[in-house]
Design a protein around this motif. Structure first.
Motif, PDB file in Angstrom:
ATOM      1  N   VAL A 226      72.206  -4.213  -0.274  1.00 26.61           N
ATOM      2  CA  VAL A 226      70.888  -4.798   0.104  1.00 26.61           C
ATOM      3  C   VAL A 226      71.045  -6.236   0.396  1.00 26.61           C
ATOM      4  O   VAL A 226      70.665  -6.551   1.639  1.00 26.61           O
ATOM      5  CB  VAL A 226      69.811  -4.615  -1.093  1.00 26.61           C
TER       6      VAL A 226
ATOM      7  N   LEU B 125      62.582  -0.052  -5.541  1.00 26.07           N
ATOM      8  CA  LEU B 125      63.232   0.297  -6.771  1.00 26.07           C
ATOM      9  C   LEU B 125      63.687  -1.232  -7.226  1.00 26.07           C
ATOM     10  O   LEU B 125      63.612  -1.561  -8.528  1.00 26.07           O
ATOM     11  CB  LEU B 125      64.400   0.916  -6.299  1.00 26.07           C
ATOM     12  N   ALA B 126      64.166  -2.293  -6.397  1.00 29.30           N
ATOM     13  CA  ALA B 126      64.491  -3.437  -6.861  1.00 29.30           C
ATOM     14  C   ALA B 126      63.426  -4.176  -7.604  1.00 29.30           C
ATOM     15  O   ALA B 126      63.489  -4.752  -8.553  1.00 29.30           O
ATOM     16  CB  ALA B 126      65.054  -4.306  -5.537  1.00 29.30           C
ATOM     17  N   LEU B 127      62.120  -4.309  -6.970  1.00 21.59           N
ATOM     18  CA  LEU B 127      61.246  -4.951  -7.697  1.00 21.59           C
ATOM     19  C   LEU B 127      60.668  -4.540  -8.836  1.00 21.59           C
ATOM     20  O   LEU B 127      60.521  -5.134  -9.928  1.00 21.59           O
ATOM     21  CB  LEU B 127      60.015  -4.908  -6.727  1.00 21.59           C
TER      22      LEU B 127
ATOM     23  N   TYR C  23      68.212  -8.735  -9.163  1.00 22.67           N
ATOM     24  CA  TYR C  23      67.004  -8.207  -8.263  1.00 22.67           C
ATOM     25  C   TYR C  23      66.302  -8.928  -7.517  1.00 22.67           C
ATOM     26  O   TYR C  23      65.673  -8.529  -6.413  1.00 22.67           O
ATOM     27  CB  TYR C  23      66.333  -7.421  -9.400  1.00 22.67           C
TER      28      TYR C  23
ATOM     29  N   GLN D 258      62.823  -3.131 -10.922  1.00 22.82           N
ATOM     30  CA  GLN D 258      63.952  -3.382 -11.890  1.00 22.82           C
ATOM     31  C   GLN D 258      63.733  -4.819 -12.182  1.00 22.82           C
ATOM     32  O   GLN D 258      64.202  -5.071 -13.569  1.00 22.82           O
ATOM     33  CB  GLN D 258      65.202  -3.050 -11.394  1.00 22.82           C
ATOM     34  N   VAL D 259      63.134  -5.682 -11.573  1.00 21.41           N
ATOM     35  CA  VAL D 259      63.014  -7.103 -11.907  1.00 21.41           C
ATOM     36  C   VAL D 259      62.122  -6.896 -13.336  1.00 21.41           C
ATOM     37  O   VAL D 259      62.450  -7.818 -14.216  1.00 21.41           O
ATOM     38  CB  VAL D 259      62.066  -7.787 -11.089  1.00 21.41           C
TER      39      VAL D 259
ATOM     40  N   TRP E  58      61.755  -4.418 -15.301  1.00 22.69           N
ATOM     41  CA  TRP E  58      62.388  -3.767 -16.435  1.00 22.69           C
ATOM     42  C   TRP E  58      63.217  -4.915 -17.047  1.00 22.69           C
ATOM     43  O   TRP E  58      63.203  -4.982 -18.378  1.00 22.69           O
ATOM     44  CB  TRP E  58      63.254  -2.624 -16.021  1.00 22.69           C
TER      45      TRP E  58
ATOM     46  N   VAL F 115      71.956   0.953  -9.664  1.00 22.88           N
ATOM     47  CA  VAL F 115      71.106  -0.306  -9.282  1.00 22.88           C
ATOM     48  C   VAL F 115      71.731  -1.270  -8.875  1.00 22.88           C
ATOM     49  O   VAL F 115      71.541  -2.158  -7.892  1.00 22.88           O
ATOM     50  CB  VAL F 115      70.021  -0.491 -10.282  1.00 22.88           C
TER      51      VAL F 115
ATOM     52  N   ALA G 166      68.208  -9.703  -4.353  1.00 17.18           N
ATOM     53  CA  ALA G 166      68.166  -8.649  -3.285  1.00 17.18           C
ATOM     54  C   ALA G 166      66.606  -8.426  -2.799  1.00 17.18           C
ATOM     55  O   ALA G 166      66.622  -8.230  -1.490  1.00 17.18           O
ATOM     56  CB  ALA G 166      68.357  -7.407  -4.127  1.00 17.18           C
ATOM     57  N   ALA G 167      65.481  -8.754  -3.523  1.00 16.58           N
ATOM     58  CA  ALA G 167      64.295  -8.693  -2.704  1.00 16.58           C
ATOM     59  C   ALA G 167      64.343  -9.872  -1.741  1.00 16.58           C
ATOM     60  O   ALA G 167      63.606  -9.556  -0.780  1.00 16.58           O
ATOM     61  CB  ALA G 167      63.257  -8.822  -3.913  1.00 16.58           C
TER      62      ALA G 167
ATOM     63  N   PHE H 207      72.976  -1.045  -5.259  1.00 16.33           N
ATOM     64  CA  PHE H 207      71.863  -1.257  -4.460  1.00 16.33           C
ATOM     65  C   PHE H 207      71.878  -2.572  -4.163  1.00 16.33           C
ATOM     66  O   PHE H 207      71.735  -3.227  -3.054  1.00 16.33           O
ATOM     67  CB  PHE H 207      70.692  -0.541  -5.098  1.00 16.33           C
TER      68      PHE H 207
ATOM     69  N   VAL I  11      55.218  -7.806   0.125  1.00 11.50           N
ATOM     70  CA  VAL I  11      56.636  -7.737   0.632  1.00 11.50           C
ATOM     71  C   VAL I  11      57.137  -6.321   1.199  1.00 11.50           C
ATOM     72  O   VAL I  11      57.812  -5.916   2.146  1.00 11.50           O
ATOM     73  CB  VAL I  11      57.548  -7.838  -0.660  1.00 11.50           C
TER      74      VAL I  11
ATOM     75  N   LEU J 115      69.749 -10.189 -15.243  1.00  9.40           N
ATOM     76  CA  LEU J 115      69.582  -8.887 -14.409  1.00  9.40           C
ATOM     77  C   LEU J 115      68.512  -9.281 -13.399  1.00  9.40           C
ATOM     78  O   LEU J 115      68.607  -8.989 -12.433  1.00  9.40           O
ATOM     79  CB  LEU J 115      69.334  -7.845 -15.383  1.00  9.40           C
ATOM     80  N   ALA J 116      67.415  -9.846 -13.971  1.00 13.52           N
ATOM     81  CA  ALA J 116      66.337 -10.243 -13.071  1.00 13.52           C
ATOM     82  C   ALA J 116      66.552 -10.981 -11.798  1.00 13.52           C
ATOM     83  O   ALA J 116      66.247 -10.786 -10.801  1.00 13.52           O
ATOM     84  CB  ALA J 116      65.273 -10.940 -13.881  1.00 13.52           C
TER      85      ALA J 116
ATOM     86  N   LEU K 275      65.859  -9.122   1.379  1.00 16.27           N
ATOM     87  CA  LEU K 275      65.189  -7.975   2.019  1.00 16.27           C
ATOM     88  C   LEU K 275      64.166  -8.708   2.752  1.00 16.27           C
ATOM     89  O   LEU K 275      63.538  -8.180   3.848  1.00 16.27           O
ATOM     90  CB  LEU K 275      64.703  -6.914   1.177  1.00 16.27           C
ATOM     91  N   VAL K 276      63.288  -9.590   2.229  1.00 14.81           N
ATOM     92  CA  VAL K 276      62.230 -10.146   2.871  1.00 14.81           C
ATOM     93  C   VAL K 276      62.622 -10.911   4.102  1.00 14.81           C
ATOM     94  O   VAL K 276      62.055 -11.039   4.961  1.00 14.81           O
ATOM     95  CB  VAL K 276      61.558 -11.052   1.867  1.00 14.81           C
TER      96      VAL K 276
ATOM     97  N   ILE L  54      64.217   1.406  -1.526  1.00 18.96           N
ATOM     98  CA  ILE L  54      65.019   0.477  -2.345  1.00 18.96           C
ATOM     99  C   ILE L  54      64.496  -0.839  -2.710  1.00 18.96           C
ATOM    100  O   ILE L  54      64.580  -1.160  -3.892  1.00 18.96           O
ATOM    101  CB  ILE L  54      66.265   0.243  -1.626  1.00 18.96           C
ATOM    102  N   LEU L  55      63.393  -1.154  -1.902  1.00 21.80           N
ATOM    103  CA  LEU L  55      62.845  -2.497  -2.299  1.00 21.80           C
ATOM    104  C   LEU L  55      62.038  -2.188  -3.446  1.00 21.80           C
ATOM    105  O   LEU L  55      62.037  -3.226  -4.353  1.00 21.80           O
ATOM    106  CB  LEU L  55      62.117  -2.934  -1.048  1.00 21.80           C
TER     107      LEU L  55
END
Lengths: 344, 298
Positions: free
Chosen positions: B243, A140-142, B280, A144-145, A147, B236, B283-284, B239, A126, B276-277, B287-288, A137-138
């Motif tokens: 995003v 960071l986002a990944l 994110y 955080q998943v 975390w 975050v 967002a991912a 973000f 990705v 939370l997951a 972005l993809v 940022i990407l």
């Protein structure tokens, strides 16, 4: 996205490289002899068991920052999510202990590195399609998943309490030490040191290979690199996977040293700390990140001792570094050396 | 029915606050191409200033009896936001401007440094114990909305979020300053050649962005208090919003805030572990499939 961007790092003239390499020889020797120097005047201060454990932390951070810098310094990608690899590997160790009862270091290493390489292989599919801010940022986002999962799935990960990591057996269980302090300060110190040398050697060879130069070409001018026939996307991907794996190695080694794995090391500010290490040492040179990792650890240990506002102090240092000394410790040393030579 | 109403209102409340934070972040990125990692902590600063001001002013107005803060104290909201805007107006010319000629990664580094500094500045000024301004929240009481009892202050925040969105739209698309702002964001050099004072525009845009962050912090503090670490969490999430919506797009920030607000409310209700997951992952996923975000320009 393809417009010409100001490049991150003008390449260090290769003619200067050997000089830095010569300085590394005595330093490596000093590290090897460190446990024998306890009680010797001057250097003895650095050789007490406590200090050796500090150095072990520093070496591990050095490995992490080296792996990270294969992306920032060599490929031009600033990852704000390397905590995913460091923490991912550490949690792999935690799971091996909790669910399989494995306490052999080599198995931890194999599993930790394999898990991070796999993780990087998936993330990389990705992330390497992007550069610059989008990549940061990407990542960071990944990260955080991971975390969020570690935090919320507490019945698997123990949540914020974390997972305990016992003292492992080394060399397939042949070496076992009951005395934890002796183990960490001597046996484990050498174990980490050898792997540190191995990681440095691997990255040195890699960055001085055609592959490494191709990465630098991509960093300096992506369009031109593609034009001369470098498979940009594939090389970025490979660099990403290696970078993740090396940082994962650091995470695996960190787990038994710290004795506890908590979600903190998956949280994105921890990625910021890895970034900090590379910048502190100087991400434009090969040796910078490992110097930065060791220096950062001392900085954190002693700054924390002197003030409870250590974060702010680190922030001030980072801001000052970026504004005044963007080439970090290694860059400053080079500057001093040039001045000394011109003055003579 | 009333459960649904409360859920919808909660989603809107959350979206309103997120829009304020993410809108400021997006505005700053849109004009200056800075991803301000310290943005979340400016939001936290707004919360602390507001909580502190409510504490001081509330004590003098109501004779120190907690829980009796008059609704008049909402007038402190813009004051707290303005304090944060001043911090922003100082930050941009002193710390960020020297870096515009360098690669944008340096801006990430310096704003990360500022994040660490701001966190400790708040720790020094207000200590590690969370501050609260719940008296203000309580003073508003609650209202009946579609058969559900809902705090009036929360309704105020929702309205405020909508009002700021409308106001911002008017500023950007209907005023001369908006034209200057858009011109500068399109092409900085050309704007300068046309006689626009780019330096001044940058300070104003940055201050406006931080003003929104400060306002978000100020409005949230009566509801949930001010606590160290809230900035890092908020950043975050902001973000995630930008995003999804598209970095640099205000409409995108609004759309992203609504999506995140709704998803989060649903997730908290039905899949608390994934709350939370899921965000994110969304967002991912965006972005993809659409790197520029749903409403962003590539």
């Amino acid at each position: 996205m393809n417009e010409a961007q100001p490049t991150l790092a003008p390449p260090v003239p290769t003619a200067r490289r050997p000089a830095a390499a010569w300085a590394l020889g005595p330093l490596a020797l000093l590290l090897l002899l460190l446990p024998l120097l306890e009680g010797v005047p001057l250097v003895g201060v650095l050789a007490s068991p406590f200090q050796r454990i500090q150095m072990t932390y520093g070496l591990i951070f050095g490995i992490a920052a080296l792996g990270f810098n294969l992306l920032l310094g060599y490929t031009g990608l600033l990852s704000f999510g390397h905590s995913a690899f460091f923490g991912g590997a550490a949690y792999t160790v935690g799971f091996l202990v909790r669910y399989l009862g494995v306490t052999t270091m080599e198995l931890w290493l194999a599993a930790g590195v394999a898990a991070t390489v796999l993780l990087a292989a998936v993330f990389g599919l990705v992330t390497v399609r992007y550069t610059r801010i989008f990549f940061s940022i990407l990542m960071l986002a990944l990260s955080q998943v991971l975390w969020a999962l570690a935090l919320k799935f507490f019945w698997i990960t123990n949540g914020t309490d974390g997972l305990r990591i016992p003292t492992p057996g080394l060399l397939g269980g042949l070496v076992r030490t009951e005395d934890k302090l002796a183990f960490l300060a001597t046996t484990y110190y050498y174990y980490v040191l050898l792997l540190f040398f191995a990681a440095v050697g691997l990255l040195w060879v890699l960055t001085h290979s055609p592959f490494g130069y191709a990465l630098q070409a991509i960093r300096d001018n992506e369009v031109r690199a593609r034009f001369v026939g470098i498979p940009v996307r594939r090389y970025r991907y490979l660099a990403f996977v290696v970078s993740g794996g090396v940082t994962g190695l650091a995470g695996t080694l960190w787990a038994p040293l710290n004795g506890l794995v908590t979600p903190d090391i998956l949280y994105w500010p921890f990625s910021g700390r890895i970034v900090f290490m590379a910048v502190l040492g100087g991400f434009k040179s090969f040796a910078g990140p490992m110097v930065g990792g060791v220096a950062y650890n001392y900085l954190e240990t002693y700054v924390i001792k002197t003030t409870q506002y250590w974060q702010g102090l680190l922030g001030v240092i980072l801001v000052a570094l970026v504004l005044v000394m963007p080439q970090g410790i290694i860059g400053a040393l080079g500057w001093l050396r040039r001045r000394a030579r011109e003055g003579a | 029915m009333d459960v649904l109403a409360v859920q919808v209102l909660n989603a809107l409340l959350y979206a309103a606050v997120l829009f304020l934070i993410a809108g400021g972040l997006s505005l700053i990125y849109g004009v200056m191409r800075i991803v301000n990692l310290a943005h979340g902590n400016l939001y936290a600063l707004g919360a602390y200033v507001m909580a502190w001001a409510v504490g001081v002013a509330g004590a003098s107005l109501s004779g120190g009896i907690p829980g009796t803060a008059p609704p008049l104290l909402v007038l402190l909201l813009p004051v707290a936001a303005a304090v944060v805007a001043v911090v922003g107006a100082v930050m941009e010319p002193t710390l960020l401007r020297p870096l515009y000629r360098r690669a944008e990664e340096y801006q990430l580094l310096i704003t990360f440094g500022l994040l660490l500094i701001l966190e400790d500045v708040m720790r020094i000024l207000w200590g590690a114990t969370p501050l609260s301004a719940s008296g203000l929240w309580a003073a508003f009481g609650s209202a009946n909305v579609l058969g559900a009892v809902y705090p009036r202050y929360n309704l105020l925040v929702i309205v405020l979020g909508l009002a700021v969105a409308a106001l911002l739209w008017a500023v950007v698309y209907r005023t001369r300053f908006g034209v200057v702002l858009r011109a500068t964001s399109q092409d900085r050099r050309m704007a300068a050649a046309m006689g626009i004072d780019v330096g001044r525009t940058y300070v104003l845009a940055f201050a406006l962005g931080t003003l929104m962050a400060g306002l978000a912090g100020a409005v949230i503090v009566p509801i949930q208090g001010a606590v160290l670490g809230m900035g890092v969490d908020a950043l975050v999430l902001a973000f995630v919003v930008v995003v999804i919506g598209g970095l640099g797009s205000l409409e995108g920030a609004l759309a992203g805030a609504l999506i995140v607000g709704i998803v989060r409310t649903v997730a908290i209700q039905y899949f608390p572990e994934l709350e939370l997951a899921v965000l994110y992952l969304i967002a991912a996923a965006v972005l993809v499939t659409r790197p520029a975000g749903l409403l962003g320009r590539a």
